[in-house]
Motif scaffolding. Structure first.
Motif, PDB file in Angstrom:
ATOM      1  N   PHE A 132      31.314 -10.666  64.808  1.00  0.00           N
ATOM      2  CA  PHE A 132      32.023 -11.083  63.166  1.00  0.00           C
ATOM      3  C   PHE A 132      33.194 -10.638  62.786  1.00  0.00           C
ATOM      4  N   PHE A 133      34.136  -9.688  63.724  1.00  0.00           N
ATOM      5  CA  PHE A 133      35.273  -8.952  63.289  1.00  0.00           C
ATOM      6  C   PHE A 133      36.351 -10.030  64.574  1.00  0.00           C
ATOM      7  N   ASP A 134      35.455 -10.435  65.715  1.00  0.00           N
ATOM      8  CA  ASP A 134      36.105 -11.285  66.477  1.00  0.00           C
ATOM      9  C   ASP A 134      36.721 -12.896  65.688  1.00  0.00           C
ATOM     10  N   ALA A 149      37.726 -11.068  50.045  1.00  0.00           N
ATOM     11  CA  ALA A 149      36.347  -9.964  49.277  1.00  0.00           C
ATOM     12  C   ALA A 149      36.204  -9.051  48.737  1.00  0.00           C
ATOM     13  N   MET A 150      36.585  -8.492  50.207  1.00  0.00           N
ATOM     14  CA  MET A 150      36.350  -6.897  50.193  1.00  0.00           C
ATOM     15  C   MET A 150      37.786  -5.877  48.876  1.00  0.00           C
ATOM     16  N   ALA A 151      38.625  -6.184  48.933  1.00  0.00           N
ATOM     17  CA  ALA A 151      39.825  -6.091  48.122  1.00  0.00           C
ATOM     18  C   ALA A 151      38.581  -6.035  46.441  1.00  0.00           C
ATOM     19  N   ALA A 153      35.785  -7.370  45.300  1.00  0.00           N
ATOM     20  CA  ALA A 153      34.680  -5.777  45.108  1.00  0.00           C
ATOM     21  C   ALA A 153      34.561  -4.365  44.812  1.00  0.00           C
ATOM     22  N   SER A 154      35.849  -4.159  45.354  1.00  0.00           N
ATOM     23  CA  SER A 154      35.936  -2.952  46.096  1.00  0.00           C
ATOM     24  C   SER A 154      37.461  -2.742  44.748  1.00  0.00           C
ATOM     25  N   ARG A 155      37.514  -2.782  43.998  1.00  0.00           N
ATOM     26  CA  ARG A 155      37.994  -2.592  43.064  1.00  0.00           C
ATOM     27  C   ARG A 155      38.071  -1.091  42.826  1.00  0.00           C
ATOM     28  N   GLY A 177      40.179   1.247  59.201  1.00  0.00           N
ATOM     29  CA  GLY A 177      40.013  -0.065  58.502  1.00  0.00           C
ATOM     30  C   GLY A 177      40.432  -0.445  57.330  1.00  0.00           C
ATOM     31  N   GLY A 178      41.834   0.103  57.133  1.00  0.00           N
ATOM     32  CA  GLY A 178      41.945   0.361  55.436  1.00  0.00           C
ATOM     33  C   GLY A 178      42.313  -0.881  55.041  1.00  0.00           C
ATOM     34  N   SER A 179      42.103  -2.223  55.445  1.00  0.00           N
ATOM     35  CA  SER A 179      41.981  -3.544  55.785  1.00  0.00           C
ATOM     36  C   SER A 179      43.332  -4.215  54.367  1.00  0.00           C
ATOM     37  N   HIS A 180      43.435  -4.604  53.481  1.00  0.00           N
ATOM     38  CA  HIS A 180      43.431  -4.663  51.934  1.00  0.00           C
ATOM     39  C   HIS A 180      44.918  -3.655  51.838  1.00  0.00           C
ATOM     40  N   ILE A 198      47.622   3.054  56.685  1.00  0.00           N
ATOM     41  CA  ILE A 198      46.320   1.762  56.982  1.00  0.00           C
ATOM     42  C   ILE A 198      46.487   1.873  58.922  1.00  0.00           C
ATOM     43  N   PHE A 199      45.503   1.823  58.705  1.00  0.00           N
ATOM     44  CA  PHE A 199      44.926   1.822  60.365  1.00  0.00           C
ATOM     45  C   PHE A 199      44.000   0.045  60.503  1.00  0.00           C
ATOM     46  N   ASP A 200      44.306  -0.580  61.711  1.00  0.00           N
ATOM     47  CA  ASP A 200      43.521  -1.107  61.050  1.00  0.00           C
ATOM     48  C   ASP A 200      43.436  -3.193  62.174  1.00  0.00           C
ATOM     49  N   ASN A 203      46.160  -7.714  63.388  1.00  0.00           N
ATOM     50  CA  ASN A 203      46.090  -9.277  62.496  1.00  0.00           C
ATOM     51  C   ASN A 203      46.401  -8.722  61.331  1.00  0.00           C
ATOM     52  N   VAL A 204      45.212  -7.711  60.862  1.00  0.00           N
ATOM     53  CA  VAL A 204      45.066  -7.503  59.169  1.00  0.00           C
ATOM     54  C   VAL A 204      45.961  -6.757  58.720  1.00  0.00           C
ATOM     55  N   VAL A 205      46.388  -5.720  59.869  1.00  0.00           N
ATOM     56  CA  VAL A 205      47.692  -5.009  59.423  1.00  0.00           C
ATOM     57  C   VAL A 205      49.286  -5.870  58.870  1.00  0.00           C
ATOM     58  N   ASP A 225      42.342  -0.900  67.889  1.00  0.00           N
ATOM     59  CA  ASP A 225      40.739  -0.661  67.757  1.00  0.00           C
ATOM     60  C   ASP A 225      40.558   0.586  67.440  1.00  0.00           C
ATOM     61  N   PHE A 226      39.266   0.773  67.026  1.00  0.00           N
ATOM     62  CA  PHE A 226      39.126   1.676  66.936  1.00  0.00           C
ATOM     63  C   PHE A 226      38.094   2.498  68.103  1.00  0.00           C
ATOM     64  N   PHE A 227      37.978   1.136  68.692  1.00  0.00           N
ATOM     65  CA  PHE A 227      37.226   1.640  69.630  1.00  0.00           C
ATOM     66  C   PHE A 227      37.479   2.138  70.841  1.00  0.00           C
ATOM     67  N   GLU A 228      38.967   1.535  70.924  1.00  0.00           N
ATOM     68  CA  GLU A 228      40.220   2.872  72.035  1.00  0.00           C
ATOM     69  C   GLU A 228      40.645   4.181  71.059  1.00  0.00           C
ATOM     70  N   LEU A 239      36.753   6.792  56.247  1.00  0.00           N
ATOM     71  CA  LEU A 239      36.507   5.356  56.479  1.00  0.00           C
ATOM     72  C   LEU A 239      35.119   4.729  55.650  1.00  0.00           C
ATOM     73  N   SER A 240      36.442   3.577  54.689  1.00  0.00           N
ATOM     74  CA  SER A 240      35.420   3.535  53.774  1.00  0.00           C
ATOM     75  C   SER A 240      34.966   1.823  53.887  1.00  0.00           C
ATOM     76  N   ARG A 241      33.510   1.969  54.021  1.00  0.00           N
ATOM     77  CA  ARG A 241      33.253   0.964  53.874  1.00  0.00           C
ATOM     78  C   ARG A 241      33.177   0.498  55.320  1.00  0.00           C
ATOM     79  N   ILE A 243      31.272   2.766  58.344  1.00  0.00           N
ATOM     80  CA  ILE A 243      30.790   2.790  59.011  1.00  0.00           C
ATOM     81  C   ILE A 243      29.037   1.524  59.340  1.00  0.00           C
ATOM     82  N   HIS A 244      29.160   1.497  57.955  1.00  0.00           N
ATOM     83  CA  HIS A 244      27.947   0.806  57.634  1.00  0.00           C
ATOM     84  C   HIS A 244      27.889  -0.224  58.534  1.00  0.00           C
ATOM     85  N   ASP A 245      28.824  -0.923  58.925  1.00  0.00           N
ATOM     86  CA  ASP A 245      29.171  -1.994  59.483  1.00  0.00           C
ATOM     87  C   ASP A 245      28.738  -1.944  61.342  1.00  0.00           C
TER      88      ASP A 245
HETATM   89  C1  LIG Z   1      34.235  -3.951  55.651  1.00  0.00           C
HETATM   90  S1  LIG Z   1      36.068  -3.973  55.849  1.00  0.00           S
HETATM   91  C2  LIG Z   1      36.121  -1.990  55.105  1.00  0.00           C
HETATM   92  C3  LIG Z   1      37.705  -2.740  54.567  1.00  0.00           C
HETATM   93  C4  LIG Z   1      38.091  -1.622  53.840  1.00  0.00           C
HETATM   94  N1  LIG Z   1      38.114   0.086  54.118  1.00  0.00           N
HETATM   95  C5  LIG Z   1      37.233  -1.157  52.145  1.00  0.00           C
HETATM   96  O1  LIG Z   1      36.558  -0.706  52.043  1.00  0.00           O
HETATM   97  O2  LIG Z   1      37.002  -2.212  51.909  1.00  0.00           O
HETATM   98  C6  LIG Z   1      35.778  -3.228  57.660  1.00  0.00           C
HETATM   99  C7  LIG Z   1      37.360  -3.261  57.991  1.00  0.00           C
HETATM  100  O3  LIG Z   1      37.247  -2.559  59.420  1.00  0.00           O
HETATM  101  C8  LIG Z   1      38.486  -3.421  59.991  1.00  0.00           C
HETATM  102  N2  LIG Z   1      37.833  -3.245  61.740  1.00  0.00           N
HETATM  103  C9  LIG Z   1      36.469  -3.870  62.202  1.00  0.00           C
HETATM  104  N3  LIG Z   1      36.609  -3.789  63.507  1.00  0.00           N
HETATM  105  C10 LIG Z   1      37.661  -2.870  63.659  1.00  0.00           C
HETATM  106  C11 LIG Z   1      38.035  -2.702  65.527  1.00  0.00           C
HETATM  107  N4  LIG Z   1      37.739  -2.408  66.033  1.00  0.00           N
HETATM  108  N5  LIG Z   1      39.428  -1.277  64.733  1.00  0.00           N
HETATM  109  C12 LIG Z   1      40.302  -1.464  63.674  1.00  0.00           C
HETATM  110  N6  LIG Z   1      39.742  -2.136  62.621  1.00  0.00           N
HETATM  111  C13 LIG Z   1      39.127  -2.519  62.801  1.00  0.00           C
HETATM  112  C14 LIG Z   1      38.181  -4.830  59.660  1.00  0.00           C
HETATM  113  O4  LIG Z   1      39.268  -5.849  60.185  1.00  0.00           O
HETATM  114  C15 LIG Z   1      38.423  -4.326  58.494  1.00  0.00           C
HETATM  115  O5  LIG Z   1      39.354  -4.981  57.621  1.00  0.00           O
END
Ligand SMILES: C[S@@+](CC[C@H](N)C(=O)[O-])C[C@H]1O[C@@H](n2cnc3c(N)ncnc32)[C@H](O)[C@@H]1O
Length: 336
Positions: A132-134, A149-151, A153-155, A177-180, A198-200, A203-205, A225-228, A239-241, A243-245
């Protein structure tokens, strides 16, 4: 009515659940709520403005009125309701981007739910060939809709967190994964001594950098990349929403990278739904399936979060309800 017939009706209503969802989507895509913002409208006028077939639009709005989205105030004239207001594009908590996300980019993955249930694999990746994220990294328009959508739904989540959590003793929060950026900007706006990162994904950042308000001066933006790895120097990692991904293996990797980035007196907050073990009717159970289908992820029980955190070198210290679906799950580095 005989019990069997009541059960049949109830089951048929469940079976038709996606008809309701698709009807909400059609109204959102056509912008009907935006057209009703100025006041009630006759369906003939609405149909012209929305470029729709008058009779069909009437049937859509009549059906939606039966579930409280719009109301027919006079014959063939429809008005807004509190639920419909949340479909307006300019509502501060607009759910329109979420309806578009679920029904456009994400919808067809549900066609392969049987594959997910048979294999435990992510249907989205099975169907499109990409995680999905690719896809979001390559498709800027979908990425924008996802962020909005994330912003939307989570305001209310950032507000709830900044109210219920005690940030004293904390200097720098890192939103992984701070997104918006809403979480960091809300917390910083109510805690003037705090700094934020804010780490993401890069492109998102980049796209969120220029949209931050006054708090930007106390904020750093880090792409990666949070896997690195995860940026160091914070004393509270949120980490808001996130880990459930992910499945357990990926989640433990992210959590270990947070553990490596923080000092021994750092803290970790997960903002997540916690699945009830008594199978009460709950949105979390359905979001759990959506996570499986879309990302191969999972909503979890408290015991599952404890195990996950333990495997990554953390100890769960407490769970703080926020008044929203999500709770704050606080953890600290486990003592060796
Ligand atoms: C479900 S959104 C949550 C956004 C925000 N934390 C919130 O609660 O609204 C997941 C976030 O993880 C980021 N993300 C996905 N893969 C990532 C990676 N490998 N490294 C860093 N961020 C990543 C996405 O770009 C996205 O902004």
């Amino acid at each position: 009515m005989a019990k069997r017939s009541i059960y049949a009706r109830e089951l048929v209503n469940l079976m038709a659940g996606h008809w309701v969802a698709r009807a909400v989507y059609a109204a959102a895509r056509l912008g009907v709520a935006d057209l009703l913002e100025a006041g009630p409208q006759h369906v003939e006028v609405l149909a012209k403005k929305a470029n729709a077939h008058e009779g069909a639009l009437y049937r859509l709005l009549r059906a939606l009125a039966s579930v409280g989205v719009f109301t027919e105030t006079e014959p063939n004239t429809f008005s807004m309701t509190p639920k419909a207001e949340l479909l307006c594009s300019d509502h501060p908590n607009s759910l329109r981007p979420l309806v578009l996300l679920w029904n456009e980019l994400e919808y067809s993955a549900w066609d392969d739910i049987v594959h997910s249930i048979k294999t435990g694999e992510c249907a989205f990746e099975y169907r499109t060939g990409s995680p999905f994220f690719d896809v979001l990294e390559k498709d800027m328009e979908s990425a924008r809709i996802f962020r909005e959508a994330m912003a939307g739904a989570s305001r209310l989540i950032p507000l709830a967190i900044s109210e219920v959590y005690d940030f004293s003793g904390c200097n720098t929060i890192v939103d992984v994964g701070g997104s918006h950026g809403n979480l960091v900007s809300t917390i910083l706006s109510t805690h003037p001594d705090l700094k934020g990162v804010i780490f993401d994904l890069p492109n998102v950042v980049e796209s969120v950098k220029n949209k931050m308000g006054d708090e930007a001066s106390r904020c750093e933006f880090a792409g990666g990349d949070f896997f690195e790895s995860v940026p160091g120097g914070g004393d509270l990692y949120i980490l808001s929403r996130i880990i459930h991904d992910w499945d357990d293996e990926h989640s433990i990797k992210i959590l270990k990278n947070c553990r490596n980035a923080m000092g021994s007196d750092g803290k970790l907050l997960l903002v997540e739904i916690i699945i009830d073990t008594n199978n009460e009717s709950s949105f979390g159970n359905w979001l759990d399936l959506h996570m499986l289908v879309m990302q191969g992820g999972s909503e979890r029980t408290e015991a599952e979060y404890r195990r996950l955190l333990d495997a990554a070198g953390f100890e769960l210290t407490r769970i703080i309800p926020t008044g929203q679906w999500q709770n704050i799950i606080e953890a600290v580095p486990a003592s060796i």
